[in-house]
Design a protein around this motif. Structure first.
Motif, short mmCIF file in Angstrom:
data_model
loop_
_atom_site.label_atom_id
_atom_site.label_comp_id
_atom_site.label_asym_id
_atom_site.label_seq_id
_atom_site.Cartn_x
_atom_site.Cartn_y
_atom_site.Cartn_z
N GLU A 1 -2.92 12.67 40.47
CA GLU A 1 -3.37 11.29 40.54
C GLU A 1 -3.02 10.55 39.25
O GLU A 1 -3.12 11.10 38.16
N ILE A 2 -2.60 9.29 39.40
CA ILE A 2 -2.34 8.40 38.27
C ILE A 2 -3.10 7.11 38.51
O ILE A 2 -2.85 6.41 39.50
N ASN A 3 -4.01 6.77 37.61
CA ASN A 3 -4.80 5.54 37.73
C ASN A 3 -4.64 4.68 36.49
O ASN A 3 -4.85 5.16 35.37
N THR B 1 -1.33 3.04 45.34
CA THR B 1 -1.76 1.99 46.28
C THR B 1 -1.71 0.59 45.69
O THR B 1 -1.81 -0.39 46.42
N HIS B 2 -1.59 0.48 44.35
CA HIS B 2 -1.56 -0.83 43.69
C HIS B 2 -0.36 -0.93 42.75
O HIS B 2 -0.44 -1.47 41.66
N ARG B 3 0.77 -0.39 43.18
CA ARG B 3 1.94 -0.25 42.31
C ARG B 3 2.40 -1.58 41.72
O ARG B 3 2.57 -1.71 40.50
N LYS B 4 2.63 -2.58 42.54
CA LYS B 4 3.18 -3.85 42.07
C LYS B 4 2.23 -4.54 41.09
O LYS B 4 2.65 -5.03 40.03
N GLU B 5 0.96 -4.55 41.41
CA GLU B 5 -0.04 -5.19 40.56
C GLU B 5 -0.12 -4.49 39.20
O GLU B 5 -0.22 -5.12 38.15
N ILE B 6 -0.09 -3.15 39.22
CA ILE B 6 -0.19 -2.37 37.98
C ILE B 6 1.04 -2.55 37.10
O ILE B 6 0.94 -2.81 35.90
N LEU B 7 2.23 -2.42 37.69
CA LEU B 7 3.45 -2.49 36.90
C LEU B 7 3.67 -3.87 36.28
O LEU B 7 4.35 -4.00 35.27
N SER B 8 3.07 -4.90 36.86
CA SER B 8 3.18 -6.24 36.28
C SER B 8 2.44 -6.36 34.95
O SER B 8 2.65 -7.30 34.19
N GLN B 9 1.57 -5.39 34.67
CA GLN B 9 0.78 -5.40 33.43
C GLN B 9 1.27 -4.38 32.41
O GLN B 9 0.63 -4.14 31.39
N ILE B 10 2.44 -3.78 32.68
CA ILE B 10 2.97 -2.73 31.82
C ILE B 10 4.37 -3.11 31.32
O ILE B 10 5.20 -3.58 32.09
N GLY B 11 4.60 -2.90 30.03
CA GLY B 11 5.94 -3.01 29.46
C GLY B 11 6.40 -1.63 29.06
O GLY B 11 5.60 -0.79 28.67
N ALA B 12 7.72 -1.37 29.14
CA ALA B 12 8.18 -0.01 28.89
C ALA B 12 9.59 0.04 28.33
O ALA B 12 10.43 -0.83 28.58
#
Length: 247
Positions: A57-59, A67-78
């Motif tokens: 699991e990754i939260n 289940t919330h991939r798009k919403e989460i990745l919008s808040q991450i820079g890499a």
């Protein structure tokens, strides 16, 4: 900010990451250490949904990445390993492009300030094909920051940088945490650099966690080792790291 439980990745019969669990708290610089081939980049690719885990699991931010991939990745820079940039575009054009990718309107003034922060303001309109590897690494960090993410995931961010560039990157990472309240997960094989910037450290070996603790605790444990011919603290810390990853 990030909670990982039982993360596993298998490639055929080879297990690259094996039942890995850890937590990253808000406002931390979290160091991710391991020898080459330990599974660091594979873990980071799973965190960024570039490859799918075999199990676990990754939260992020209390929500499941699955289940919330798009919403989460919008808040991450890499930054993932060697930056893959467009050689025919300028630094400013890259920031405009990455802003649009994130659903934002390009802001030239803001972008120029960001390029100034990473030491590229004077080359803002030069094609990336004319950049050194170190300059490309700086631009990759600017691209990761362009949409003001809450969390940064940086895989070997000092690759290609000279000593001054490494020092500048170190200072920038700490300022992002202390002054802007960002959380930073930084992977590196440079133990001395992680020692100077990290609040907490995760060490993995052959895909498994061998230590997860505060930098202070890790340093204290290293200092307790009775090692001969290692008078400087940094060498003692290095020896402790090797003692965990030499099996």
């Amino acid at each position: 900010m990030l909670s990982v439980r039982g993360l596993t990745k298998q490639f055929g019969e080879f297990t690259a990451v094996n039942d890995l669990s850890f937590n990253v708290d808000q406002g931390q610089v979290y160091g991710f250490l391991g020898q080459n081939g330990a599974g660091k980049s594979t873990t980071i690719r799973m965190l960024l949904s570039l490859i799918r885990p075999t199990a676990g699991e990754i939260n992020f931010f209390g929500q499941s990445l699955f289940t919330h991939r798009k919403e989460i990745l919008s808040q991450i820079g890499a930054i993932v390993e060697k930056p893959d940039l467009y050689k025919y575009l300028s630094a400013m054009e890259h920031l405009n492009l990455f802003a649009r990718f994130g659903g934002h309107r390009p802001d030239q003034k803001k972008h120029l300030l960001l390029l100034e922060k990473v030491g590229l303001a004077q080359r803002a309109h030069s094609r990336v094909g004319t950049y050194s590897q170190g300059m490309r690494q700086r631009l990759a960090l600017a691209c990761a920051l362009v949409n003001d993410p809450s969390l940064l995931i940086l895989d070997e961010p000092t690759n290609g940088l000279d000593p001054q560039g490494i020092a500048d990157m170190r200072q920038l990472i700490r300022s992002l945490c202390k002054e802007q309240g960002k959380t930073v997960l930084v992977s590196s094989h440079l133990l001395s650099e992680i020692e100077m910037i990290a609040d907490r450290v995760l060490i993995i070996h052959k895909g498994k966690k061998v230590a997860e603790e505060s930098m202070q605790s890790l340093t204290e444990k290293a200092g307790q080792l009775k090692l001969q011919a290692l008078p400087e603290k940094r060498y003692v810390l290095e020896a402790y790291f090797l003692s965990l990853t030499s099996q």
